[in-house]
Design a protein around this motif. Structure first.
Motif, short mmCIF file in Angstrom:
data_model
loop_
_atom_site.label_atom_id
_atom_site.label_comp_id
_atom_site.label_asym_id
_atom_site.label_seq_id
_atom_site.Cartn_x
_atom_site.Cartn_y
_atom_site.Cartn_z
N VAL A 233 24.97 -17.91 11.15
CA VAL A 233 25.83 -17.23 11.16
C VAL A 233 27.41 -17.89 11.10
O VAL A 233 27.62 -17.24 10.59
N ASP A 234 27.24 -19.32 11.21
CA ASP A 234 28.41 -19.79 10.25
C ASP A 234 29.04 -19.46 8.86
O ASP A 234 29.65 -19.04 8.39
N ARG A 235 27.72 -19.89 7.81
CA ARG A 235 27.77 -19.12 6.65
C ARG A 235 28.03 -17.78 6.34
O ARG A 235 29.12 -18.17 5.42
N LEU A 236 27.47 -17.06 7.40
CA LEU A 236 27.64 -15.79 6.54
C LEU A 236 29.43 -15.26 6.76
O LEU A 236 30.05 -15.13 6.16
N ARG A 237 29.46 -16.17 8.13
CA ARG A 237 31.07 -15.35 8.14
C ARG A 237 32.07 -15.92 7.50
O ARG A 237 33.25 -15.85 7.21
N ALA A 238 31.87 -17.59 7.15
CA ALA A 238 32.67 -18.38 5.82
C ALA A 238 32.71 -17.12 4.73
O ALA A 238 33.62 -17.64 4.08
N LYS A 239 31.56 -17.10 4.56
CA LYS A 239 31.86 -16.44 3.16
C LYS A 239 31.49 -14.78 2.77
O LYS A 239 32.20 -14.18 1.60
N VAL A 240 31.32 -14.25 3.74
CA VAL A 240 31.22 -12.73 3.26
C VAL A 240 32.66 -12.06 4.26
O VAL A 240 33.07 -12.11 4.88
N PRO A 241 33.44 -11.95 3.78
CA PRO A 241 34.35 -10.53 3.46
C PRO A 241 34.25 -9.55 4.79
O PRO A 241 33.17 -8.81 4.75
N HIS A 242 35.49 -9.58 5.16
CA HIS A 242 35.98 -8.26 6.24
C HIS A 242 34.69 -7.84 7.66
O HIS A 242 34.04 -7.48 8.04
N LEU A 243 33.71 -9.29 7.49
CA LEU A 243 32.20 -9.41 8.56
C LEU A 243 33.00 -9.05 10.04
O LEU A 243 33.94 -9.82 10.62
N VAL A 244 32.27 -8.29 10.60
CA VAL A 244 33.03 -8.50 12.06
C VAL A 244 31.93 -7.89 12.75
O VAL A 244 31.27 -8.33 13.70
N SER A 245 30.39 -8.01 11.96
CA SER A 245 28.62 -7.95 13.20
C SER A 245 27.54 -8.33 11.99
O SER A 245 27.64 -8.05 10.62
N ILE A 246 27.21 -9.33 12.87
CA ILE A 246 25.92 -9.70 12.13
C ILE A 246 24.16 -9.35 13.06
O ILE A 246 24.69 -9.78 13.69
N VAL A 247 23.48 -8.63 12.41
CA VAL A 247 22.13 -8.21 13.50
C VAL A 247 21.00 -8.39 12.93
O VAL A 247 20.96 -8.70 11.47
N GLN A 248 20.10 -8.83 13.87
CA GLN A 248 18.78 -9.22 13.44
C GLN A 248 18.31 -7.93 13.50
O GLN A 248 19.08 -7.54 14.79
N ASN A 249 17.48 -7.53 12.73
CA ASN A 249 16.14 -6.49 13.20
C ASN A 249 14.80 -6.79 12.81
O ASN A 249 14.39 -7.17 11.96
N VAL A 250 13.77 -6.81 14.24
CA VAL A 250 12.69 -7.28 14.04
C VAL A 250 11.25 -6.41 13.20
O VAL A 250 11.45 -5.62 13.95
N ASN A 251 10.81 -6.78 12.37
CA ASN A 251 10.36 -5.75 12.03
C ASN A 251 8.56 -6.67 11.59
O ASN A 251 8.40 -7.32 10.30
N THR A 252 7.49 -6.39 13.10
CA THR A 252 6.24 -7.47 12.10
C THR A 252 5.30 -6.72 11.22
O THR A 252 4.32 -7.22 11.30
#
Ligand code: SAH
Length: 460
Positions: A233-252
């Motif tokens: 999460v920290d790295r995505l927030r630091a590197k992805v511009p204009h990010l407002v949402s990080i979501v996980q979807n589980v599909n097994t």
């Protein structure tokens, strides 16, 4: 006696291409026997190698263009020949638009048996810049030579064709996909392997609001636990511009369906916001939202024009999704009733109505072919009906009800000219007349053809 097929697998032939098939592939003949050749154009003479034969047709691979068409263009994308995402980059954009109009005319004539003297099919409305138009990237993650790789599947396979960048994606999405892949690689998080059922990340999804610039990253995972999730999460927030949402979807599940049932917000909001015209939409990880926002406005603008609203009308929006067309129309109508089969989409539609302060739109979950007859029995009398069905078109029960309702106007938004033509034929036989059809290019460089048709009640 059985007539032998005049072509043989692995043999070479020279053929003239005379048309394009449903998926944009060239169509030619050898001794009257049909051969489909992807990336060959009408008017061209080509050398092909036959790769597959069936009873009534064969598939050929383009080996050489012996005499080219003026519609031929150099595909800008280096993996166009291998990637299954686009089919028409070898055609000039102007020729693509012409071809899409012709596809509509052919379907209305051959399948719909409409009298084309009475129906106007307009020129396809294309984009000024037919690139970088997609607001959603949905890319499988795999492994090539021990490294993570992103890319689309080669046609009819699940082999990943590695992609450095994609010309039809919004640049933010390109960035999301590659940055996320690098971060996963750096953290030693593995991709899911379809063969063994092992590994974690199945798909990386990037969404961007064209008008707001907000971005979302979705990771579809084969299991709940992500090792090192805080660092991720920290790295995505630091590197992805204009990010407002990080979501996980589980599909097994072992399935081709991308999303699983469980969705977890890892950071930020559950959704991004975007607008169509002056209507705001909250778009969550799994929501259906038209992928080309620029052309969506053109398409819905046409639907609105064809609906001819004055503010006094009752309108039904069948197959309404998250209420995009409904809310677009609600601003100009007395009231709008939307119906859609996916419960989450109807929840979104209600939220979106509230978000825009629109109180004259009502939404119901159910099959259009069940709910609309019920509304009809309850005495709801729409002036205009808008339908936007999936590729298989309208259910006959819905068409019967439209026939019984005898509405002033029907607006049919279609992503499949064949089923549109079939349904228009039914409606022509039951009191309606097709006046005009407007193709709108929602998916440049792909074979997809979208259009909107205007029908009126026939004079008795
Ligand atoms: N009009 C919307 C969505 C169109 S896509 C938009 O422009 O955004 C077609 C929609 O029809 C999908 O949301 C799908 O879930 C829905 N659908 C499919 N079969 C249906 C049925 N039998 N009755 C109602 N909705 C249906």
């Amino acid at each position: 006696m059985k007539t032998p097929i005049p072509v043989q697998k692995n043999e070479y032939y020279e053929i003239d291409i005379h048309g394009l098939g449903h998926e944009g592939e060239g169509v030619g003949k050898v001794d009257g026997f049909t051969v489909f050749v992807p990336r060959a154009l009408p008017g061209e003479r080509v050398k092909v190698k036959i790769v597959r034969t069936q009873k009534t047709y064969a598939n050929g691979r383009l080996i050489d263009v012996l005499s080219g068409s003026t519609d031929r263009a150099e595909p800008p994308c280096s993996i166009f020949h291998r990637c299954g995402g686009c089919q028409l980059q070898h055609m000039t954009y102007e020729a693509q638009l012409r071809h899409k109009k012709q596809t509509v005319v052919d379907a209305l004539t051959r399948i719909g048996k409409l009298n084309m003297d009475d129906v106007t099919v307009h020129d396809t409305l294309g984009m000024d810049n037919p690139w970088e138009y997609r607001n959603k990237a949905q890319v499988p993650l795999g492994e090539i030579d021990g490294r993570l790789a992103v890319g689309f599947y080669a046609p009819r396979t699940h082999d990943i064709i590695e992609m450095q960048s994609c010309g039809i994606q919004h640049p933010y999405n390109d960035d999301i996909v590659h940055t996320t892949k690098e971060i996963l690689q750096g953290l030693g998080i593995k991709s899911y392997d379809e063969q063994t059922g092992k590994g974690l990340v199945r798909h990386i999804i990037g969404r961007v609001g064209f008008h707001t610039g907000e971005t979302m990253v979705v990771l579809v995972t084969n299991g709940r636990k992500i090792q090192n999730v805080e660092a991720l999460v920290d790295r995505l927030r630091a590197k992805v511009p204009h990010l407002v949402s990080i979501v996980q979807n589980v599909n097994t599940q072992q399935t081709n369906v991308i999303f699983g049932r469980e969705t977890i917000t890892l950071w930020g909001k559950d959704s991004i916001t975007d607008t169509i015209g002056d209507i705001k939409f909250e778009i969550s990880a799994r929501s259906f939202f038209q992928v080309n926002p620029v052309q969506t406005e053109v398409l819905y603008g046409k639907a609105l024009e064809y609906a001819e609203l004055t503010g006094a009308e009752t309108v039904i929006d069948a197959y309404c999704g998250i209420g995009t067309i409904s809310l677009f129309l609600a601003k100009k109508a007395k009231e709008v009733y939307g119906v859609e089969i996916v419960p989450e989409a109807i929840e979104d539609a209600k939220k979106n109505a509230a978000l825009n302060g629109l109180t004259n739109a009502r939404f119901e979950v159910g099959e259009a072919e069940t709910v609309i007859p019920k509304w009809h029995e309850e005495g709801i009398k729409p002036d205009v009906l808008v339908v936007d069905p999936p590729r298989k078109g309208c259910d006959e029960r819905l068409l019967e009800t439209i026939a019984a309702m005898q509405l002033d106007r029907v607006v049919y938004v279609s992503c499949n000219p064949s089923t549109l033509a079939r349904d228009l034929q039914y409606l022509e036989q039951h009191g309606y007349k097709t006046v005009e059809v407007q193709p709108v290019d929602m998916f440049p460089h792909t074979f997809h053809v979208e259009c909107v048709a205007r029908l009126v009640r026939q004079e008795q």
